[in-house]
Design a protein around this motif. Structure first.
Motif, PDB file in Angstrom:
ATOM      1  N   PHE A  21      -4.541  -0.613  -1.910  1.00  0.00           N
ATOM      2  CA  PHE A  21      -3.749  -1.316  -0.786  1.00  0.00           C
ATOM      3  C   PHE A  21      -4.830  -1.922   0.045  1.00  0.00           C
ATOM      4  O   PHE A  21      -4.371  -2.763   0.758  1.00  0.00           O
ATOM      5  CB  PHE A  21      -2.965  -0.152  -0.293  1.00  0.00           C
ATOM      6  CG  PHE A  21      -1.251  -0.274  -0.684  1.00  0.00           C
ATOM      7  CD1 PHE A  21      -0.400  -1.181  -0.384  1.00  0.00           C
ATOM      8  CD2 PHE A  21      -0.967   0.834  -1.487  1.00  0.00           C
ATOM      9  CE1 PHE A  21       0.770  -1.151  -0.989  1.00  0.00           C
ATOM     10  CE2 PHE A  21       0.121   0.895  -2.130  1.00  0.00           C
ATOM     11  CZ  PHE A  21       1.261  -0.158  -1.486  1.00  0.00           C
ATOM     12  N   TRP A  71      -4.134  -5.698  -0.080  1.00  0.00           N
ATOM     13  CA  TRP A  71      -3.329  -5.732   1.263  1.00  0.00           C
ATOM     14  C   TRP A  71      -3.497  -5.518   2.506  1.00  0.00           C
ATOM     15  O   TRP A  71      -2.739  -5.615   3.500  1.00  0.00           O
ATOM     16  CB  TRP A  71      -1.981  -4.989   0.774  1.00  0.00           C
ATOM     17  CG  TRP A  71      -1.319  -5.387  -0.550  1.00  0.00           C
ATOM     18  CD1 TRP A  71      -1.283  -4.750  -1.543  1.00  0.00           C
ATOM     19  CD2 TRP A  71      -0.456  -6.717  -0.901  1.00  0.00           C
ATOM     20  NE1 TRP A  71      -0.706  -5.505  -2.508  1.00  0.00           N
ATOM     21  CE2 TRP A  71      -0.390  -6.523  -2.211  1.00  0.00           C
ATOM     22  CE3 TRP A  71      -0.138  -7.816  -0.117  1.00  0.00           C
ATOM     23  CZ2 TRP A  71       0.509  -7.466  -3.107  1.00  0.00           C
ATOM     24  CZ3 TRP A  71       0.579  -8.865  -0.740  1.00  0.00           C
ATOM     25  CH2 TRP A  71       1.074  -8.783  -2.234  1.00  0.00           C
ATOM     26  N   CYS A 124      -3.120   3.545   3.207  1.00  0.00           N
ATOM     27  CA  CYS A 124      -1.719   3.508   2.534  1.00  0.00           C
ATOM     28  C   CYS A 124      -1.300   3.719   1.229  1.00  0.00           C
ATOM     29  O   CYS A 124      -2.344   3.532   0.149  1.00  0.00           O
ATOM     30  CB  CYS A 124      -0.896   1.901   2.594  1.00  0.00           C
ATOM     31  SG  CYS A 124       0.455   1.421   1.991  1.00  0.00           S
ATOM     32  N   ALA A 182       4.340   1.832  -0.773  1.00  0.00           N
ATOM     33  CA  ALA A 182       5.474   1.296  -0.029  1.00  0.00           C
ATOM     34  C   ALA A 182       6.794   1.862  -0.652  1.00  0.00           C
ATOM     35  O   ALA A 182       7.160   1.800  -1.738  1.00  0.00           O
ATOM     36  CB  ALA A 182       5.456  -0.383  -0.450  1.00  0.00           C
ATOM     37  N   ASP A 221      11.059   2.027  -0.485  1.00  0.00           N
ATOM     38  CA  ASP A 221      12.216   1.099  -0.405  1.00  0.00           C
ATOM     39  C   ASP A 221      13.382   1.720  -1.075  1.00  0.00           C
ATOM     40  O   ASP A 221      13.313   2.757  -1.996  1.00  0.00           O
ATOM     41  CB  ASP A 221      11.759  -0.283  -0.705  1.00  0.00           C
ATOM     42  CG  ASP A 221      13.018  -1.277  -0.359  1.00  0.00           C
ATOM     43  OD1 ASP A 221      13.640  -0.990   0.582  1.00  0.00           O
ATOM     44  OD2 ASP A 221      12.759  -2.465  -0.590  1.00  0.00           O
ATOM     45  N   VAL A 253       4.646   2.970   3.642  1.00  0.00           N
ATOM     46  CA  VAL A 253       5.067   2.237   4.828  1.00  0.00           C
ATOM     47  C   VAL A 253       6.596   1.817   4.149  1.00  0.00           C
ATOM     48  O   VAL A 253       6.750   1.750   3.021  1.00  0.00           O
ATOM     49  CB  VAL A 253       4.220   1.007   4.676  1.00  0.00           C
ATOM     50  CG1 VAL A 253       3.019   1.009   5.376  1.00  0.00           C
ATOM     51  CG2 VAL A 253       4.134   0.204   3.354  1.00  0.00           C
ATOM     52  N   ASP A 277      10.613  -0.307   5.937  1.00  0.00           N
ATOM     53  CA  ASP A 277      10.943  -1.079   6.867  1.00  0.00           C
ATOM     54  C   ASP A 277      12.001  -0.246   7.840  1.00  0.00           C
ATOM     55  O   ASP A 277      12.018   1.093   8.009  1.00  0.00           O
ATOM     56  CB  ASP A 277      11.932  -2.004   5.944  1.00  0.00           C
ATOM     57  CG  ASP A 277      13.214  -1.513   5.268  1.00  0.00           C
ATOM     58  OD1 ASP A 277      13.282  -0.283   5.369  1.00  0.00           O
ATOM     59  OD2 ASP A 277      13.731  -2.161   4.364  1.00  0.00           O
ATOM     60  N   ALA A 328       2.088  -5.171   3.534  1.00  0.00           N
ATOM     61  CA  ALA A 328       1.965  -4.246   2.663  1.00  0.00           C
ATOM     62  C   ALA A 328       3.225  -3.710   2.033  1.00  0.00           C
ATOM     63  O   ALA A 328       3.286  -3.327   0.652  1.00  0.00           O
ATOM     64  CB  ALA A 328       1.342  -2.745   3.307  1.00  0.00           C
ATOM     65  N   ARG A 329       4.252  -3.935   2.633  1.00  0.00           N
ATOM     66  CA  ARG A 329       5.644  -3.465   2.009  1.00  0.00           C
ATOM     67  C   ARG A 329       6.157  -4.330   1.021  1.00  0.00           C
ATOM     68  O   ARG A 329       6.993  -4.077   0.265  1.00  0.00           O
ATOM     69  CB  ARG A 329       6.524  -3.175   3.459  1.00  0.00           C
ATOM     70  CG  ARG A 329       7.779  -2.473   3.142  1.00  0.00           C
ATOM     71  CD  ARG A 329       8.748  -2.324   4.390  1.00  0.00           C
ATOM     72  NE  ARG A 329       9.255  -3.779   4.580  1.00  0.00           N
ATOM     73  CZ  ARG A 329       9.235  -4.436   5.671  1.00  0.00           C
ATOM     74  NH1 ARG A 329       8.209  -3.957   6.549  1.00  0.00           N
ATOM     75  NH2 ARG A 329       9.620  -5.467   6.104  1.00  0.00           N
ATOM     76  N   THR A 386       5.070  -5.206  -1.645  1.00  0.00           N
ATOM     77  CA  THR A 386       5.086  -4.783  -2.983  1.00  0.00           C
ATOM     78  C   THR A 386       6.261  -4.095  -3.417  1.00  0.00           C
ATOM     79  O   THR A 386       6.710  -4.434  -4.634  1.00  0.00           O
ATOM     80  CB  THR A 386       3.817  -3.710  -3.280  1.00  0.00           C
ATOM     81  OG1 THR A 386       4.045  -2.460  -2.264  1.00  0.00           O
ATOM     82  CG2 THR A 386       2.618  -4.387  -2.919  1.00  0.00           C
ATOM     83  N   SER A 387       7.089  -3.503  -2.617  1.00  0.00           N
ATOM     84  CA  SER A 387       8.300  -2.663  -2.995  1.00  0.00           C
ATOM     85  C   SER A 387       9.296  -3.759  -3.397  1.00  0.00           C
ATOM     86  O   SER A 387      10.080  -3.796  -4.309  1.00  0.00           O
ATOM     87  CB  SER A 387       8.774  -1.703  -1.786  1.00  0.00           C
ATOM     88  OG  SER A 387       8.909  -2.295  -0.627  1.00  0.00           O
TER      89      SER A 387
END
Length: 278
Positions: free
Chosen positions: A41, A45, A50, A53, A55, A143, A145, A177-178, A180-181
């Protein structure tokens, strides 16, 4: 073959895939594995410390019989929640499948095995990391949202639109970084077209179907890299798929969580941690 025969074959095949490939393709991460994920990461990124990610998505299903509104979500469809932690290369590290569609994201995460293990500190995650080129120590974090609560081990963006440059900067880095999800879910829906329509199966069977697709995603990524040899930054833009975002809900954050996010904010706005194109 008859419809019921094919249904039984698919159901049994997905169950066997899940039972036989889970340990190989989604093993419980060791301390060394977490460190390797964090290194990726940071290298790819630009986010130190990290380890994934996070989600979640609503997977649309046919309305199950005799379940009332248990699977009825805020988008007015019936669904099961897929919660996933992914690495910098868009592989699934761990997934949680089966939460009711009506469940809020915060509840899904806190009641999942992943959320409980993070809270207990029982995931073999290494101790604090010293940020490269600094003397600052931070815990390893995941990480997410705005749908997830702020925790010492879970970083989410600052809320609101009227933010100063410092906060917009860390929000950009978190989003970077997020990504990727989002890419991972995009690739999943492109590869397995069953996500382009309602899944017509009982919820207990849908769980195995979803788990099987996540494991096969990792399998193909591991053994057939050519299949995924395209720009993944655009992968989440496929149209017509039935994966839906979780509804937004924050949560009460602790002082430690705010302190950890402030440390990252200071680093990303420093000369050492800032990016040249911002």
């Amino acid at each position: 073959m008859g419809h019921s025969t094919v249904y039984k074959i698919v159901r049994k095949t997905c169950q066997i895939i899940t039972e036989n490939l889970m340990d190989e393709l989604m093993p419980t991460p060791t301390e060394e594995m977490w460190e390797n994920i964090a290194d990726d990461f940071f290298r790819m990124w630009n986010f130190p410390g990290c380890i994934g990610a996070l989600d979640g998505k609503h997977v649309t299903i046919q309305a199950p019989p005799n379940t009332g509104t248990m699977f009825f979500n805020y988008k007015k469809t019936f669904s099961i929640v897929l919660l996933a932690l992914v690495d910098a290369h868009c592989n699934f590290i761990t997934v949680n499948v089966g939460a009711y569609g009506k469940s809020h994201d915060g509840g899904v995460f806190s009641n999942s095995n992943l959320g409980k293990a993070l809270h207990r500190g029982s995931l073999n995650i290494p101790d604090n990391l010293t940020i490269p080129n600094t003397d600052t120590q931070v815990p390893y974090v995941i990480v997410g949202d705005e749908a997830f609560p702020l925790k010492p081990y879970l970083m989410r963006p600052y809320p609101g639109d009227k933010l100063d440059d410092r906060k917009r900067n860390i929000n950009y880095r978190l989003s970077r970084a997020r990504r990727t999800s989002e890419n991972t879910f995009g690739i999943l829906t492109q590869k397995f077209r069953l996500y382009n329509r309602r899944i017509q199966a009982f919820p207990k069977h849908v769980d195995y179907i979803i788990l099987a697709t996540c494991l096969l995603h990792n399998f193909i990524k591991k053994y057939d890299s050519y299949t995924y040899n395209y720009v993944t930054q655009q992968a989440d833009r496929s149209n017509g798929h039935t994966l839906q975002h979780l509804n937004l809900q924050g949560g009460n954050a602790t002082t430690d969580a705010f302190r950890v996010r402030e440390v990252f904010t200071e680093y990303f706005n420093s000369e050492v941690g800032s990016l040249p194109w911002i």
